[in-house]
Enzyme design. Structure first.
Site, mmCIF file in Angstrom:
data_model
loop_
_atom_site.group_PDB
_atom_site.id
_atom_site.type_symbol
_atom_site.label_atom_id
_atom_site.label_comp_id
_atom_site.label_asym_id
_atom_site.label_seq_id
_atom_site.Cartn_x
_atom_site.Cartn_y
_atom_site.Cartn_z
ATOM 1 C CG HIS A 116 -2.061 -1.047 1.038
ATOM 2 N ND1 HIS A 116 -2.748 -1.578 2.109
ATOM 3 C CD2 HIS A 116 -2.564 -1.654 -0.060
ATOM 4 C CE1 HIS A 116 -3.642 -2.462 1.662
ATOM 5 N NE2 HIS A 116 -3.543 -2.533 0.359
ATOM 6 C CB SER A 190 -8.745 -7.052 9.843
ATOM 7 O OG SER A 190 -8.566 -6.204 8.729
HETATM 8 P P1 NAD Z 1 -6.664 -3.540 10.498
HETATM 9 O O1 NAD Z 1 -6.633 -2.350 11.410
HETATM 10 O O2 NAD Z 1 -7.847 -3.786 9.674
HETATM 11 O O3 NAD Z 1 -6.435 -4.868 11.358
HETATM 12 C C1 NAD Z 1 -5.431 -4.998 12.320
HETATM 13 C C2 NAD Z 1 -5.444 -6.447 12.775
HETATM 14 O O4 NAD Z 1 -4.367 -6.597 13.704
HETATM 15 C C3 NAD Z 1 -6.713 -6.884 13.489
HETATM 16 O O5 NAD Z 1 -7.156 -8.097 12.925
HETATM 17 C C4 NAD Z 1 -6.271 -7.090 14.947
HETATM 18 O O6 NAD Z 1 -6.936 -8.167 15.557
HETATM 19 C C5 NAD Z 1 -4.810 -7.405 14.767
HETATM 20 N N1 NAD Z 1 -3.930 -7.075 15.889
HETATM 21 C C6 NAD Z 1 -3.983 -6.004 16.733
HETATM 22 N N2 NAD Z 1 -2.953 -6.021 17.584
HETATM 23 C C7 NAD Z 1 -2.213 -7.125 17.280
HETATM 24 C C8 NAD Z 1 -1.002 -7.684 17.805
HETATM 25 N N3 NAD Z 1 -0.328 -7.116 18.813
HETATM 26 N N4 NAD Z 1 -0.544 -8.826 17.245
HETATM 27 C C9 NAD Z 1 -1.221 -9.429 16.216
HETATM 28 N N5 NAD Z 1 -2.349 -8.944 15.689
HETATM 29 C C10 NAD Z 1 -2.844 -7.804 16.216
HETATM 30 O O7 NAD Z 1 -5.357 -3.438 9.631
HETATM 31 P P2 NAD Z 1 -4.982 -4.093 8.237
HETATM 32 O O8 NAD Z 1 -5.503 -5.474 8.158
HETATM 33 O O9 NAD Z 1 -3.533 -3.866 8.096
HETATM 34 O O10 NAD Z 1 -5.763 -3.254 7.116
HETATM 35 C C11 NAD Z 1 -6.025 -1.895 7.206
HETATM 36 C C12 NAD Z 1 -5.388 -1.006 6.168
HETATM 37 O O11 NAD Z 1 -5.012 0.177 6.851
HETATM 38 C C13 NAD Z 1 -4.123 -1.510 5.562
HETATM 39 O O12 NAD Z 1 -4.263 -1.407 4.215
HETATM 40 C C14 NAD Z 1 -3.010 -0.568 6.016
HETATM 41 O O13 NAD Z 1 -2.349 -0.018 4.896
HETATM 42 C C15 NAD Z 1 -3.686 0.561 6.693
HETATM 43 N N6 NAD Z 1 -3.099 0.869 8.026
HETATM 44 C C16 NAD Z 1 -1.752 0.937 8.182
HETATM 45 C C17 NAD Z 1 -1.201 1.210 9.432
HETATM 46 C C18 NAD Z 1 0.296 1.244 9.575
HETATM 47 O O14 NAD Z 1 0.995 1.519 8.610
HETATM 48 N N7 NAD Z 1 0.818 0.941 10.766
HETATM 49 C C19 NAD Z 1 -2.033 1.424 10.529
HETATM 50 C C20 NAD Z 1 -3.429 1.369 10.337
HETATM 51 C C21 NAD Z 1 -3.926 1.071 9.082
#
Ligand code: NAD
Ligand code: ZN
Length: 243
Positions: A116, A190
């Protein structure tokens, strides 16, 4: 379970990994779907779109400026560190991330496939001729919002893939190459955002042993070979200590 997996990994299989926001949760980076994912009561789905940017580039840039500021103070956690170590230890190791935060790179992971894009990259909205197709920009905070293209004075946009946009062709090609592996991990995602969520199923269809690590069950859990429920930073640390 974990020692069996570790025994398997000791045989130096081809490993591919896809990570999501959960991998950065322990670094204090909010996930989109968690309770801390909101900014001024806006949902990310209403800000991370081309339509939102065209309607109100200042608002969208204020959100990105805030996220960049938050991220600039965060450090990689044990999950990023273990994956960075594996990227050097295993002879065929590929990491695809949906995260835009740059923490895998900061942990020292080699050849990250940024599905992304990156919040640290920008491009000219009009893709003016004088500007590169995208460039690295770590300015935090921007002195002026929205920030301007240094080449044409028009708007720039974050180098991330917004909802409704396609994946870069080159990135897609590298990701598809990564599906031919022996073990495929899906970690901290997720498994709701497509096409990223499809990759693990395609890897399984191609014969990979598929492993999920997540604090909760996801729509993918039941269909994979092994669903490990727990925090990525703890489970990866445990697997690594068994290697
Ligand atoms: P999401 O927020 O949809 O899901 C996060 C997942 O992580 C959830 O299923 C949750 O249960 C799990 N989770 C939370 N804490 C955890 C841990 N300590 N260990 C293991 N699992 C854990 O995020 P996604 O699936 O990455 O999709 C969302 C979109 O948003 C992506 O395309 C991404 O690009 C973007 N995003 C990026 C960031 C980042 O760069 N850090 C942050 C938020 C969203
Ligand atoms: Zn320009």
């Amino acid at each position: 379970m974990l020692d069996q997996l570790a025994a398997h990994l000791r045989r130096n299989p081809r490993i591919s990994v896809i990570t999501g926001a959960g991998v950065s949760a322990a670094s204090g980076v909010p996930t989109f779907r968690g309770p801390k994912g909101l900014w001024r009561n806006f949902r990310p789905e209403s800000l991370a779109t081309p339509e939102a940017f065209h309607r109100d580039p200042k608002l969208v840039w204020e959100w990105y400026n805030w996220r960049r500021q938050v991220l600039s103070e965060k450090k990689p956690n044990r999950a990023h560190e273990v994956l960075a170590k594996w990227s050097r230890r295993f002879s065929d190791f590929k990491l695809i991330t949906q995260n835009v935060d740059g923490l895998h790179e900061r942990a020292g992971t080699q050849n990250v496939i940024r599905f992304h894009g990156s919040i640290w990259e920008v491009l000219c909205l009009k893709r003016c001729e004088a500007s590169p197709s995208r460039w690295w920009d770590e300015t935090v905070p921007y002195p002026e919002i929205p920030p301007k293209c240094p080449y044409c004075g028009g708007l720039i946009r974050p180098g991330v893939v917004w909802f409704g946009e396609g994946i870069d062709q080159n990135v897609m090609r590298q990701s598809i190459e990564a599906l031919d592996c022996d073990v495929f991990f899906t970690i901290g995602t997720s498994s709701l955002v497509y096409p990223a969520a499809a990759l693990v199923h395609e890897a399984k269809a191609r014969g990979a042993y598929t492993v999920e690590i997540n604090v909760e069950a996801t729509p993918a859990s039941e269909q994979l070979d092994l669903a490990l429920q727990g925090a990525a930073e703890e489970i990866l640390d445990e697997i690594d200590r068994n290697l």
